[in-house]
Design a protein around this motif. Structure first.
Motif, PDB file in Angstrom:
ATOM      1  N   CYS B  78      40.558  29.993  44.455  1.00  0.00           N
ATOM      2  CA  CYS B  78      41.617  31.038  43.901  1.00  0.00           C
ATOM      3  C   CYS B  78      42.011  31.971  45.124  1.00  0.00           C
ATOM      4  O   CYS B  78      42.895  32.807  45.094  1.00  0.00           O
ATOM      5  N   GLY B  79      41.678  31.451  46.365  1.00  0.00           N
ATOM      6  CA  GLY B  79      42.144  32.175  47.615  1.00  0.00           C
ATOM      7  C   GLY B  79      41.282  33.256  47.946  1.00  0.00           C
ATOM      8  O   GLY B  79      41.867  34.010  48.705  1.00  0.00           O
ATOM      9  N   LYS B  80      40.047  33.372  47.654  1.00  0.00           N
ATOM     10  CA  LYS B  80      39.214  34.347  47.867  1.00  0.00           C
ATOM     11  C   LYS B  80      39.057  34.500  49.676  1.00  0.00           C
ATOM     12  O   LYS B  80      39.142  35.801  50.047  1.00  0.00           O
ATOM     13  N   THR B  81      38.664  33.272  50.094  1.00  0.00           N
ATOM     14  CA  THR B  81      38.530  33.276  51.697  1.00  0.00           C
ATOM     15  C   THR B  81      39.872  33.775  52.295  1.00  0.00           C
ATOM     16  O   THR B  81      39.926  34.530  53.346  1.00  0.00           O
ATOM     17  N   ASP B 232      24.811  37.878  39.731  1.00  0.00           N
ATOM     18  CA  ASP B 232      23.997  39.040  39.880  1.00  0.00           C
ATOM     19  C   ASP B 232      24.078  39.831  41.017  1.00  0.00           C
ATOM     20  O   ASP B 232      23.577  41.104  41.301  1.00  0.00           O
ATOM     21  N   GLU B 233      24.286  39.002  42.241  1.00  0.00           N
ATOM     22  CA  GLU B 233      24.688  39.717  43.545  1.00  0.00           C
ATOM     23  C   GLU B 233      25.506  40.743  43.515  1.00  0.00           C
ATOM     24  O   GLU B 233      25.581  41.814  43.891  1.00  0.00           O
ATOM     25  N   ALA B 234      26.655  40.357  42.626  1.00  0.00           N
ATOM     26  CA  ALA B 234      27.672  41.480  42.404  1.00  0.00           C
ATOM     27  C   ALA B 234      27.194  42.626  41.570  1.00  0.00           C
ATOM     28  O   ALA B 234      27.537  43.715  42.130  1.00  0.00           O
ATOM     29  N   ILE B 235      26.524  42.346  40.710  1.00  0.00           N
ATOM     30  CA  ILE B 235      25.839  43.557  39.635  1.00  0.00           C
ATOM     31  C   ILE B 235      25.108  44.355  40.709  1.00  0.00           C
ATOM     32  O   ILE B 235      25.153  45.559  40.608  1.00  0.00           O
ATOM     33  N   LEU B 236      24.308  43.875  41.533  1.00  0.00           N
ATOM     34  CA  LEU B 236      23.121  44.514  42.298  1.00  0.00           C
ATOM     35  C   LEU B 236      24.015  45.394  43.422  1.00  0.00           C
ATOM     36  O   LEU B 236      23.786  46.620  43.509  1.00  0.00           O
ATOM     37  N   LEU B 237      24.889  44.754  43.952  1.00  0.00           N
ATOM     38  CA  LEU B 237      25.407  45.273  45.274  1.00  0.00           C
ATOM     39  C   LEU B 237      26.758  46.223  44.887  1.00  0.00           C
ATOM     40  O   LEU B 237      26.977  47.245  45.709  1.00  0.00           O
ATOM     41  N   ALA B 238      27.617  45.849  44.100  1.00  0.00           N
ATOM     42  CA  ALA B 238      28.797  46.283  44.026  1.00  0.00           C
ATOM     43  C   ALA B 238      28.977  47.686  43.083  1.00  0.00           C
ATOM     44  O   ALA B 238      28.207  47.768  42.271  1.00  0.00           O
ATOM     45  N   ASP B 239      29.566  48.502  43.536  1.00  0.00           N
ATOM     46  CA  ASP B 239      30.295  49.554  42.809  1.00  0.00           C
ATOM     47  C   ASP B 239      31.329  49.336  41.883  1.00  0.00           C
ATOM     48  O   ASP B 239      31.371  49.709  40.680  1.00  0.00           O
ATOM     49  N   ARG B 240      32.154  48.620  42.267  1.00  0.00           N
ATOM     50  CA  ARG B 240      33.284  47.823  41.504  1.00  0.00           C
ATOM     51  C   ARG B 240      33.383  46.301  41.957  1.00  0.00           C
ATOM     52  O   ARG B 240      33.063  45.904  42.865  1.00  0.00           O
ATOM     53  N   ILE B 241      33.609  45.427  40.703  1.00  0.00           N
ATOM     54  CA  ILE B 241      33.744  44.159  40.993  1.00  0.00           C
ATOM     55  C   ILE B 241      35.359  43.595  40.524  1.00  0.00           C
ATOM     56  O   ILE B 241      35.763  44.223  39.508  1.00  0.00           O
ATOM     57  N   VAL B 242      35.938  43.374  41.521  1.00  0.00           N
ATOM     58  CA  VAL B 242      37.116  42.644  41.582  1.00  0.00           C
ATOM     59  C   VAL B 242      37.176  41.400  40.890  1.00  0.00           C
ATOM     60  O   VAL B 242      36.697  40.375  41.550  1.00  0.00           O
ATOM     61  N   LEU B 243      37.925  41.204  39.824  1.00  0.00           N
ATOM     62  CA  LEU B 243      37.651  39.732  39.250  1.00  0.00           C
ATOM     63  C   LEU B 243      39.251  38.920  39.228  1.00  0.00           C
ATOM     64  O   LEU B 243      40.338  39.576  38.955  1.00  0.00           O
ATOM     65  N   MET B 244      39.120  37.592  39.846  1.00  0.00           N
ATOM     66  CA  MET B 244      40.237  37.010  40.553  1.00  0.00           C
ATOM     67  C   MET B 244      40.602  35.742  39.371  1.00  0.00           C
ATOM     68  O   MET B 244      39.483  35.160  39.100  1.00  0.00           O
ATOM     69  N   SER B 245      41.571  35.650  38.998  1.00  0.00           N
ATOM     70  CA  SER B 245      41.870  34.357  38.101  1.00  0.00           C
ATOM     71  C   SER B 245      41.901  33.215  38.936  1.00  0.00           C
ATOM     72  O   SER B 245      41.821  33.053  40.252  1.00  0.00           O
ATOM     73  N   ASN B 246      41.936  31.932  38.378  1.00  0.00           N
ATOM     74  CA  ASN B 246      41.895  30.851  39.026  1.00  0.00           C
ATOM     75  C   ASN B 246      43.322  30.468  39.644  1.00  0.00           C
ATOM     76  O   ASN B 246      44.248  30.852  39.307  1.00  0.00           O
ATOM     77  N   GLY B 247      43.233  29.867  40.899  1.00  0.00           N
ATOM     78  CA  GLY B 247      44.428  29.209  41.394  1.00  0.00           C
ATOM     79  C   GLY B 247      44.899  28.125  40.929  1.00  0.00           C
ATOM     80  O   GLY B 247      44.322  27.354  40.317  1.00  0.00           O
ATOM     81  N   PRO B 248      46.038  27.809  41.371  1.00  0.00           N
ATOM     82  CA  PRO B 248      46.917  28.338  42.302  1.00  0.00           C
ATOM     83  C   PRO B 248      47.605  29.771  41.287  1.00  0.00           C
ATOM     84  O   PRO B 248      47.395  29.739  40.358  1.00  0.00           O
ATOM     85  N   ASN B 249      48.493  30.257  42.183  1.00  0.00           N
ATOM     86  CA  ASN B 249      49.081  31.591  41.771  1.00  0.00           C
ATOM     87  C   ASN B 249      48.028  32.402  40.886  1.00  0.00           C
ATOM     88  O   ASN B 249      48.426  33.124  40.139  1.00  0.00           O
ATOM     89  N   ALA B 250      47.078  32.478  41.816  1.00  0.00           N
ATOM     90  CA  ALA B 250      45.905  33.455  41.391  1.00  0.00           C
ATOM     91  C   ALA B 250      46.367  34.834  41.303  1.00  0.00           C
ATOM     92  O   ALA B 250      47.106  35.411  42.035  1.00  0.00           O
ATOM     93  N   VAL B 251      45.980  35.644  40.538  1.00  0.00           N
ATOM     94  CA  VAL B 251      46.177  37.226  40.339  1.00  0.00           C
ATOM     95  C   VAL B 251      44.783  37.872  40.026  1.00  0.00           C
ATOM     96  O   VAL B 251      43.736  37.201  39.873  1.00  0.00           O
TER      97      VAL B 251
END
Lengths: 275, 319
Positions: B78-81, B232-251
């Motif tokens: 989805c273009g995270k990197t 779980d890593e996100a839940i432990l560490l993050a104050d906010r979690i950004v969710l990205m949709s599947n690519g292509p044309n990810a949002v």
């Protein structure tokens, strides 16, 4: 223990080789039908001696050269140490000049795909040319035998250095370059602290190949241009029909070549890293 | 009919973040200008060899407040990197901009510390040498001794004091990434960017490094952005979690506030009341909803402003 074992095997092989050599060059019976004065003119085979010197002759000659390696009794009679010194100066001179030219140029080629593609045909065509083929051109243009042989050494050392440096620089891991970018490292500091250490083992391997080739080529080059050097020594002793000295020279060339190779191998170990 | 498991609060009517009463007051209330602002970011690879142009993502807009830890969750591809590389300045977006502390990001800089998935340590330098490389870049005016002390402070912080003179090849994967973290922190960046920093590690090492990261970011109040695909890593560490949709044309589909208290620990995570509702919400997204996010029109100049979600507690089961 392994080391001792291999040492024993090495010594056994050495003994076997010396045995074969001694047996193959054993003196035969002198042909008495030949007039002794004619025999003296005809050389060793007529006297029943083997034309190829045996290990004991060579051993004695080596000892003689080792006792006084640096004598100088005129242009055609110099000690083997002196001759080796002349050759080494030429090799190190030509090799040093090749390093000065090829490493920076290899840096440019390795870091620019454009330069890599545009210089590729030149390198591909010039690299396989025997360096001795340049000799007449060098003699004509430079008009100095000693400098021409340095040029020949230069041209044969340049290619492995150029190719290895370019390859080493081009294969620096992009993540290390990204680390440098993220730390706003300038071009000069990046070259010296990231690219050079990363490519150093490949560059030194190129140097090792280069100096090996240079040491091979210097003997032939000095046979051609004459004057001084171990190649000229070999040619001179051939003209003197002193095969003993030729064999001594073969050993001397081998030992010096090994020292050069091991020296650079040691340097390569110093700069190599484990990932 | 049971209530839906989550509620979308309209962005305009959003309640202020509930603050944990056990902690001192938040020095950076949400109303302060954000440290980093991502505006209508898009990445499209141009058409090539008869293939149509390939849009990785478009219209990404979100902000990160100073001192916050934000995780980006999404499937591979989805273009995270790419997004992280753009934030780091290593890659250029084809659309939109990233603004860090009021200045547009145009290239890599020491404002941002980057922690790479595969550590990117220089193997010919010792642990200390790798950190001093960064410190010397950040503070070229410092003396050698001062830079060394500074580097050693961060090596101690990640618990590698004993290994300071070792080469990376002598370290385990987990220790290598500790060096990576120390290097990222040693330049004291405005923002720490991490691309699946623990992704290459085994589960046990991963867990202990999660604890370590949690401890360090709470101690240092380091603003951080991290890519992960571990819920779980996100839940432990993050104050906010950004969710990205599947690519292509990810949002960006939505941004989820972490309702767990700041005192959460990895061992105690599953005892937290809001852990399962949050986990289920994130899991539902990754399993089902990430593929069918409706693509609203891109607001010119603003991109798509994603909804901010507060996960609701599960209804108590009736007796």
């Amino acid at each position: 223990m392994e080391y001792v074992k291999s040492l024993i095997v090495t010594l056994l092989i050495l003994a076997a080789l010396l045995g074969v050599w001694a047996a193959g060059t054993r003196d035969g019976v002198a042909d008495t039908s030949v007039d002794p004065e004619l025999a003296a003119l005809l050389g060793p085979s007529a006297k029943g001696e083997s034309p190829v010197p045996g290990p004991e002759d060579v051993g004695a000659a080596v000892w003689g050269h080792l006792k006084d390696p640096f004598y100088d009794k005129g242009p055609n009679d110099k000690g083997i140490g002196t001759q080796l010194f002349f050759s080494l100066v030429r090799v190190l001179g030509g090799f040093g000049l090749a390093v000065i030219v090829a490493v920076p140029l290899g840096f440019v080629i390795g870091s620019s795909p454009l330069m890599q593609r545009s210089l590729e045909p030149f390198i591909q065509i010039l690299k396989p040319v025997s360096p001795l083929a340049w000799m007449p051109l060098a003699l004509y243009v430079i008009k100095d035998a000693a400098q021409s042989s340095i040029f020949v050494i230069w041209i044969c050392s340049v290619w492995p250095l150029l190719i290895n440096t370019a390859f080493g620089v081009a294969s620096v891991r992009p993540e290390w370059l990204n680390v440098a970018r993220c730390h706003e490292v300038g071009w000069l500091r990046r070259s010296f602290t990231v690219v050079l250490p990363a490519a150093a083992p490949t560059i030194l391997t190129g140097m090792k190949i280069s100096i090996g080739i240079a040491w091979l080529v210097i003997v032939a080059a000095e046979m051609l241009v004459g004057g001084t050097g171990i190649g000229y020594f070999v040619w001179n002793e051939w003209n003197n029909l002193s095969l003993t000295n030729v064999i001594v020279a073969i050993f001397a060339i081998g030992v010096v070549g090994m020292v050069l190779d091991q020296g650079l191998a040691g340097l390569t170990r110093l700069v190599s890293y484990e990932e | 009919m049971p209530p839906p498991p989550y509620r979308r609060s309209p962005p305009m009517l959003q309640a202020p973040l509930a603050h944990d009463p056990r902690l001192p007051p938040d020095p950076h209330p949400a109303s302060a200008p954000p440290l980093i602002e991502v505006i209508n970011l898009g990445l499209t690879y141009p058409a090539r060899r008869g293939q149509p142009p390939f849009c990785v993502f478009e219209g990404l807009s979100f902000t990160i407040q100073k001192g916050k830890f934000v995780c980006l969750l999404g499937h591979s591809g989805c273009g995270k990197t790419s997004l992280l590389n753009i934030l780091a300045g290593l890659q250029k977006p084809t659309d939109g901009a990233v603004v860090l502390a009021g200045k547009e990001v145009t290239g890599p800089s020491l404002d941002r510390g980057v922690i790479f998935q595969h550590y990117a340590l220089m193997p010919w330098r010792s642990v200390l040498g790798n950190i001093t490389f960064a410190v010397r870049s950040r503070y070229p005016q410092w003396s050698k001794t001062r830079g060394r002390e500074h580097a050693l402070k961060y090596i101690e912080l990640v618990g590698l004091g004993e290994a300071a003179n070792k080469r990376p090849s002598e370290l385990s994967g987990g220790m290598k990434q500790r060096v990576g973290i120390a290097r990222g922190l040693a330049i004291e960046p405005l923002m720490l960017l991490m691309d699946e920093p623990l992704g290459a590690l085994d589960a046990l090492t991963r867990g202990s490094l999660q604890d370590e990261l949690r401890r360090i970011v709470t101690e240092t109040q380091q603003t951080s952005f991290m890519i992960t695909h571990d819920i779980d890593e996100a839940i432990l560490l993050a104050d906010r979690i950004v969710l990205m949709s599947n690519g292509p044309n990810a949002v960006i589909a939505e941004i989820v506030n972490n309702p767990l208290p700041a005192t959460r620990t990895r061992e105690g995570l599953h005892h937290e009341a809001m852990y399962y509702p949050l986990r289920n919400h994130l899991m539902d997204f990754l399993v089902a909803r990430s593929a069918h996010v409706e693509r609203t029109t891109i607001h010119p100049g603003k991109g798509r402003v994603p909804p901010i979600i507060d996960v609701q507690p599960d209804p108590t089961p009736s007796p």
